[in-house]
Design a protein around this motif. Structure first.
Motif, PDB file in Angstrom:
ATOM      1  N   LEU A 145       5.525  18.193  10.490  1.00 48.21           N
ATOM      2  CA  LEU A 145       5.216  17.507   9.234  1.00 48.21           C
ATOM      3  C   LEU A 145       4.155  16.440   9.431  1.00 48.21           C
ATOM      4  CD1 LEU A 145       6.662  14.414   9.130  1.00 48.21           C
ATOM      5  CD2 LEU A 145       8.666  15.864   9.229  1.00 48.21           C
ATOM      6  N   VAL A 146       3.508  16.088   8.331  1.00 49.76           N
ATOM      7  CA  VAL A 146       2.593  14.955   8.250  1.00 49.76           C
ATOM      8  C   VAL A 146       2.909  14.233   6.955  1.00 49.76           C
ATOM      9  CG1 VAL A 146       0.729  15.988   9.617  1.00 49.76           C
ATOM     10  CG2 VAL A 146       0.777  16.314   7.151  1.00 49.76           C
ATOM     11  N   GLY A 147       2.632  12.930   6.916  1.00 51.62           N
ATOM     12  CA  GLY A 147       2.918  12.203   5.697  1.00 51.62           C
ATOM     13  C   GLY A 147       2.316  10.811   5.665  1.00 51.62           C
ATOM     14  N   LEU A 148       2.478  10.179   4.506  1.00 55.42           N
ATOM     15  CA  LEU A 148       2.032   8.809   4.291  1.00 55.42           C
ATOM     16  C   LEU A 148       3.187   7.998   3.727  1.00 55.42           C
ATOM     17  CD1 LEU A 148      -1.464   9.389   2.650  1.00 55.42           C
ATOM     18  CD2 LEU A 148      -1.007   8.604   4.971  1.00 55.42           C
ATOM     19  N   GLU A 149       3.281   6.751   4.176  1.00 53.09           N
ATOM     20  CA  GLU A 149       4.310   5.839   3.710  1.00 53.09           C
ATOM     21  C   GLU A 149       3.627   4.687   2.969  1.00 53.09           C
ATOM     22  OE1 GLU A 149       7.974   3.563   5.791  1.00 53.09           O
ATOM     23  OE2 GLU A 149       6.001   3.237   6.691  1.00 53.09           O
ATOM     24  N   LEU A 150       4.095   4.392   1.768  1.00 48.65           N
ATOM     25  CA  LEU A 150       3.589   3.288   0.960  1.00 48.65           C
ATOM     26  C   LEU A 150       4.643   2.192   0.927  1.00 48.65           C
ATOM     27  CD1 LEU A 150       1.560   2.034  -1.039  1.00 48.65           C
ATOM     28  CD2 LEU A 150       2.773   3.267  -2.854  1.00 48.65           C
ATOM     29  N   ARG A 151       4.316   1.041   1.451  1.00 46.81           N
ATOM     30  CA  ARG A 151       5.254  -0.066   1.546  1.00 46.81           C
ATOM     31  C   ARG A 151       5.297  -0.834   0.234  1.00 46.81           C
ATOM     32  NH1 ARG A 151       5.046  -4.490   6.259  1.00 46.81           N
ATOM     33  NH2 ARG A 151       6.920  -5.589   5.673  1.00 46.81           N
ATOM     34  N   SER A 182       8.002  -3.407  -0.376  1.00 46.11           N
ATOM     35  CA  SER A 182       8.557  -4.739  -0.146  1.00 46.11           C
ATOM     36  C   SER A 182       8.876  -4.898   1.330  1.00 46.11           C
ATOM     37  CB  SER A 182       9.814  -4.949  -0.997  1.00 46.11           C
ATOM     38  OG  SER A 182      10.896  -4.214  -0.467  1.00 46.11           O
ATOM     39  N   ARG A 183       9.618  -5.955   1.646  1.00 51.40           N
ATOM     40  CA  ARG A 183       9.996  -6.220   3.042  1.00 51.40           C
ATOM     41  C   ARG A 183      10.806  -5.091   3.653  1.00 51.40           C
ATOM     42  NH1 ARG A 183      10.491 -12.032   4.715  1.00 51.40           N
ATOM     43  NH2 ARG A 183      11.759 -11.060   6.305  1.00 51.40           N
ATOM     44  N   THR A 184      11.634  -4.416   2.859  1.00 54.60           N
ATOM     45  CA  THR A 184      12.536  -3.409   3.413  1.00 54.60           C
ATOM     46  C   THR A 184      12.484  -2.068   2.702  1.00 54.60           C
ATOM     47  OG1 THR A 184      14.322  -4.224   2.009  1.00 54.60           O
ATOM     48  CG2 THR A 184      14.185  -5.133   4.235  1.00 54.60           C
ATOM     49  N   ILE A 185      11.637  -1.914   1.695  1.00 50.77           N
ATOM     50  CA  ILE A 185      11.607  -0.672   0.921  1.00 50.77           C
ATOM     51  C   ILE A 185      10.207  -0.065   0.952  1.00 50.77           C
ATOM     52  CG2 ILE A 185      11.871   0.333  -1.380  1.00 50.77           C
ATOM     53  CD1 ILE A 185      13.972  -1.814  -1.923  1.00 50.77           C
ATOM     54  N   SER A 186      10.157   1.252   1.109  1.00 46.94           N
ATOM     55  CA  SER A 186       8.893   1.976   1.064  1.00 46.94           C
ATOM     56  C   SER A 186       9.113   3.341   0.424  1.00 46.94           C
ATOM     57  CB  SER A 186       8.304   2.132   2.474  1.00 46.94           C
ATOM     58  OG  SER A 186       9.117   2.965   3.265  1.00 46.94           O
ATOM     59  N   LEU A 187       8.024   3.956   0.002  1.00 43.48           N
ATOM     60  CA  LEU A 187       8.031   5.330  -0.498  1.00 43.48           C
ATOM     61  C   LEU A 187       7.220   6.166   0.464  1.00 43.48           C
ATOM     62  CD1 LEU A 187       7.314   4.843  -4.307  1.00 43.48           C
ATOM     63  CD2 LEU A 187       9.521   5.272  -3.216  1.00 43.48           C
ATOM     64  N   GLU A 188       7.576   7.445   0.583  1.00 41.24           N
ATOM     65  CA  GLU A 188       6.799   8.321   1.452  1.00 41.24           C
ATOM     66  C   GLU A 188       6.615   9.683   0.818  1.00 41.24           C
ATOM     67  OE1 GLU A 188       9.112   8.530   5.076  1.00 41.24           O
ATOM     68  OE2 GLU A 188      10.048  10.390   4.413  1.00 41.24           O
ATOM     69  N   GLY A 189       5.485  10.285   1.130  1.00 41.26           N
ATOM     70  CA  GLY A 189       5.196  11.657   0.752  1.00 41.26           C
ATOM     71  C   GLY A 189       5.010  12.463   2.019  1.00 41.26           C
ATOM     72  N   VAL A 190       5.614  13.646   2.064  1.00 42.16           N
ATOM     73  CA  VAL A 190       5.608  14.467   3.280  1.00 42.16           C
ATOM     74  C   VAL A 190       5.225  15.899   2.938  1.00 42.16           C
ATOM     75  CG1 VAL A 190       7.032  15.378   5.154  1.00 42.16           C
ATOM     76  CG2 VAL A 190       7.418  13.061   4.340  1.00 42.16           C
ATOM     77  N   ILE A 191       4.383  16.474   3.771  1.00 45.27           N
ATOM     78  CA  ILE A 191       4.110  17.910   3.742  1.00 45.27           C
ATOM     79  C   ILE A 191       4.714  18.462   5.021  1.00 45.27           C
ATOM     80  CG2 ILE A 191       2.365  19.714   3.789  1.00 45.27           C
ATOM     81  CD1 ILE A 191       0.542  17.812   2.253  1.00 45.27           C
ATOM     82  N   LYS A 192       5.656  19.393   4.866  1.00 40.37           N
ATOM     83  CA  LYS A 192       6.424  19.907   6.001  1.00 40.37           C
ATOM     84  C   LYS A 192       6.385  21.434   5.985  1.00 40.37           C
ATOM     85  CE  LYS A 192      11.261  19.635   7.541  1.00 40.37           C
ATOM     86  NZ  LYS A 192      12.556  19.021   7.217  1.00 40.37           N
TER      87      LYS A 192
END
Length: 182
Positions: free
Chosen positions: A134-140, A142-152
């Motif tokens: 897989l490859v992906g990007l994580e969008l932060r 806050s201090r403890t929360i993020s969103l991520e998109g993954v192509i697997k």
């Protein structure tokens, strides 16, 4: 052709990202935000796939390395129920966006749906290990929360069947967080 274009676009984003990151001024970092991907952090992740869901829990034993377990359900063009182990490597601890790559192995039940109305054969079913990349990007956020998109993509070991997966997940970081120093 679609697969080639999507691959080129994704690799372009991933390889151009470090150039963008190097051009950012270090003073732009918010000193109140902790570094992510540090040893002893736990990361919980869960979200949706294209017509399904996924959940992951793991631990950072070393800086930028996440290892853990995951489960996934899918209902698009096939029915899949699988669970396994994985590892990921994150490229850095930037303020807002981080890229990552990963691999893993899972085991599950896979059912290929037969869309040919004229073919009386039943849907093909397999219980098999699957090797994933897989490859992906994580969008932060806050201090403890993020969103991520993954192509697997995963390959069943018993048959010549490659299974793609698009995932969008919310992540929660628990445990030790270090503050960014100027």
């Amino acid at each position: 052709m679609k697969r080639t274009c999507l691959s080129l676009l994704l690799w372009g984003i991933i390889f151009s990202f470090p150039i963008y990151a190097q051009n950012q001024n270090v003073s732009e970092y918010n000193s109140e935000l902790p570094l992510l991907h540090q040893p002893k952090q736990i990361l919980l992740s869960g979200g949706v796939t294209m017509y399904g869901s996924s959940v992951r829990v793991g631990y950072f034993p070393k800086k930028h390395w996440w290892i853990g377990t995951e489960g996934e359900l899918h209902f698009l063009f096939s029915t899949r129920r699988e669970a396994g182990i994985f590892t990921r490597y994150y490229t850095g601890s930037l303020k807002s966006v981080n890229a990552f790559i990963g691999t893993g192995i899972s085991y599950g039940h896979f059912k290929m749906l037969n869309f040919n109305i004229d073919d009386p054969r039943p849907d093909e079913e397999y219980s098999s290990p699957k090797i994933n990349a897989l490859v992906g990007l994580e969008l932060r956020l806050s201090r403890t929360i993020s969103l991520e998109g993954v192509i697997k993509a995963g390959k069943l070991t018993q048959v010549n069947w490659t299974l793609p997966s698009l995932q969008l997940s919310a992540n929660i970081y628990l445990g030790r967080t270090l503050k960014k120093t100027q």
